[in-house]
Design an enzyme around this catalytic site. Structure first.
Site, PDB file in Angstrom:
ATOM      1  CG  ASN A  55      -2.052   1.789   1.786  1.00 10.91           C
ATOM      2  OD1 ASN A  55      -1.512   2.532   0.459  1.00 10.91           O
ATOM      3  ND2 ASN A  55      -3.158   0.932   1.460  1.00 10.91           N
ATOM      4  CG  HIS A  66       0.962   6.253   4.513  1.00  9.69           C
ATOM      5  ND1 HIS A  66      -0.253   7.170   4.846  1.00  9.69           N
ATOM      6  CD2 HIS A  66       0.204   4.560   5.390  1.00  9.69           C
ATOM      7  CE1 HIS A  66      -0.947   6.617   6.489  1.00  9.69           C
ATOM      8  NE2 HIS A  66      -1.161   5.504   5.801  1.00  9.69           N
ATOM      9  CG  HIS A  82      -8.333   3.845   1.481  1.00 11.60           C
ATOM     10  ND1 HIS A  82      -8.374   3.926   2.547  1.00 11.60           N
ATOM     11  CD2 HIS A  82      -9.460   4.241   0.421  1.00 11.60           C
ATOM     12  CE1 HIS A  82     -10.327   4.768   3.086  1.00 11.60           C
ATOM     13  NE2 HIS A  82     -10.719   4.583   1.780  1.00 11.60           N
ATOM     14  NE  ARG A  88      -8.720   6.999   4.519  1.00 11.19           N
ATOM     15  CZ  ARG A  88      -9.379   7.056   5.441  1.00 11.19           C
ATOM     16  NH1 ARG A  88      -9.990   7.479   5.398  1.00 11.19           N
ATOM     17  NH2 ARG A  88      -8.847   5.872   6.211  1.00 11.19           N
ATOM     18  NE  ARG A 110      -7.440  11.191   5.649  1.00 13.46           N
ATOM     19  CZ  ARG A 110      -7.924  10.295   6.709  1.00 13.46           C
ATOM     20  NH1 ARG A 110      -6.951  10.432   7.458  1.00 13.46           N
ATOM     21  NH2 ARG A 110      -9.351  10.663   6.737  1.00 13.46           N
ATOM     22  CD  GLU A 137      -7.565  -0.414   0.704  1.00 13.81           C
ATOM     23  OE1 GLU A 137      -5.999  -1.378   1.676  1.00 13.81           O
ATOM     24  OE2 GLU A 137      -6.938   0.787   1.634  1.00 13.81           O
ATOM     25  CB  THR A 165      -9.527   1.343   7.249  1.00 17.02           C
ATOM     26  OG1 THR A 165      -9.471   2.059   5.948  1.00 17.02           O
ATOM     27  CG2 THR A 165     -10.821   0.926   6.747  1.00 17.02           C
ATOM     28  CD  GLU A 189      -7.224  -6.195   2.716  1.00 18.95           C
ATOM     29  OE1 GLU A 189      -7.526  -6.291   1.591  1.00 18.95           O
ATOM     30  OE2 GLU A 189      -6.289  -5.871   3.530  1.00 18.95           O
ATOM     31  CG  HIS A 241      -5.359  -1.964   9.869  1.00 18.91           C
ATOM     32  ND1 HIS A 241      -5.769  -0.705   8.584  1.00 18.91           N
ATOM     33  CD2 HIS A 241      -4.983  -1.511  10.537  1.00 18.91           C
ATOM     34  CE1 HIS A 241      -5.683  -0.323   8.957  1.00 18.91           C
ATOM     35  NE2 HIS A 241      -5.390   0.074  10.635  1.00 18.91           N
TER      36      HIS A 241
HETATM   37  N1  PXP Z   1      -6.241  -3.119   3.732  1.00 19.22           N
HETATM   38  C1  PXP Z   1      -6.417  -2.141   3.706  1.00 19.22           C
HETATM   39  C2  PXP Z   1      -8.173  -2.655   3.315  1.00 19.22           C
HETATM   40  C3  PXP Z   1      -6.730  -1.311   4.064  1.00 19.22           C
HETATM   41  O1  PXP Z   1      -7.557  -0.204   4.168  1.00 19.22           O
HETATM   42  C4  PXP Z   1      -4.973  -0.868   4.953  1.00 19.22           C
HETATM   43  C5  PXP Z   1      -4.847   0.023   5.396  1.00 19.22           C
HETATM   44  O2  PXP Z   1      -4.978   1.020   4.832  1.00 19.22           O
HETATM   45  C6  PXP Z   1      -4.298  -1.748   4.741  1.00 19.22           C
HETATM   46  C7  PXP Z   1      -4.628  -3.020   3.904  1.00 19.22           C
HETATM   47  C8  PXP Z   1      -2.614  -1.548   5.369  1.00 19.22           C
HETATM   48  O3  PXP Z   1      -2.714  -1.087   6.465  1.00 19.22           O
HETATM   49  P1  PXP Z   1      -1.422  -0.339   6.345  1.00 19.22           P
HETATM   50  O4  PXP Z   1      -0.909   0.766   6.569  1.00 19.22           O
HETATM   51  O5  PXP Z   1      -1.704  -0.551   8.766  1.00 19.22           O
HETATM   52  O6  PXP Z   1       0.180  -1.646   6.789  1.00 19.22           O
END
Ligand code: PXP
Length: 251
Positions: A15, A18, A51, A53, A57, A78, A109, A159, A202
């Protein structure tokens, strides 16, 4: 991400939200999430997750096409189950769409989607994505009720939200970690038994990824914040490589 079968049947989706968060902090173009996607592809990541949003952001609308064009990796978009996001997904046709609950004020999330409670709204939503050949995944708690709802909605993938598992670990609550692991592992078995592919994500880190990666029915992990954070210290290549090798070791 079905077309990219990893030899041990556990894919790593990275992901890159960030990277975009840091870029957005200064309002310019650097660091570019596209460059991150290229690096992830070069070190054997299996997919890119991002994601979009409501408040933009992290990534922005224009990033979607740039990310999809940058590598051959499948994009897992996402998104909240809104009309705006549906229109965007149908326009770009990412490989997968992961439906997440979204609250404007949350930092991330915070919980799974209530697929059971939102059945009426989600039925036609999931169908429209499926009709466009987008692989739909529902980000849910590891709860049999939610898996049953995913089955009824015809979602091919779920997921599991590993946030509680991660938080128990950060708090040193070993009993909590064990009970969450069992819950996730039972849910993955139930999903697989019913023909639903199980993913998880997550709050996963180098320290807590292995027990989740060891769950045989889990086919994909989506990991973001920690990998991008570690990239500050190790570089993105090494951060992804290290996560990959911990996952392989656990399998
Ligand atoms: N999976 C989903 C569906 C998420 O919303 C997120 C966070 O955006 C993640 C995985 C990844 O989480 P993390 O950034 O804590 O690794």
């Amino acid at each position: 991400m079905t077309h990219n079968l990893h030899p041990n049947n556990l894919r790593l989706g990275v992901n890159i939200d960030h990277v975009a968060t840091i870029r957005n902090a200064r309002g310019g173009l650097h660091p570019d999430p596209v460059r991150a996607a290229e690096i992830i592809a070069s070190v054997g990541g299996d997919g890119i997750t991002a994601h979009l949003r409501e408040d933009r952001r992290h990534i922005r609308d224009a990033d979607i096409e740039r990310i999809m064009d940058a590598t051959d990796l499948p994009l897992n978009l996402e998104m909240a189950a809104t009309e705006e996001m549906l229109e965007i997904a149908l326009r770009h046709k990412p490989h997968a769409a992961c439906i997440v609950p979204e609250k404007r004020e949350e930092r991330t999330t915070e919980g799974g989607l209530d697929a059971a409670g939102q059945h009426n709204h989600l039925t036609s939503y999931v169908a429209k994505l499926r009709d466009a050949d987008i692989r739909v995944s529902l980000f849910i708690e590891a709860d049999p009720r939610q898996i049953e709802a995913a089955m009824m909605l015809g979602a091919p993938v779920v997921e599991f939200h590993t946030g509680r598992y991660a938080h128990y670990g950060f708090d040193g609550n070993a009993a909590g970690v064990e009970s969450e692991l069992k819950r996730i592992s039972d849910a993955a078995a139930l999903a697989a038994k019913n023909g639903i592919e199980a993913h998880a994500g997550h709050g996963l880190t180098f320290d807590n990824v292995q027990p989740i990666a060891a769950i045989a029915q889990i086919a994909e992990l989506n990991i973001g914040h920690y990998l991008i954070g570690e990239a500050i210290f190790l570089g993105l290549e090494e951060s992804v490589r290290k996560m990959r090798s911990l996952m392989d070791e656990a399998r």
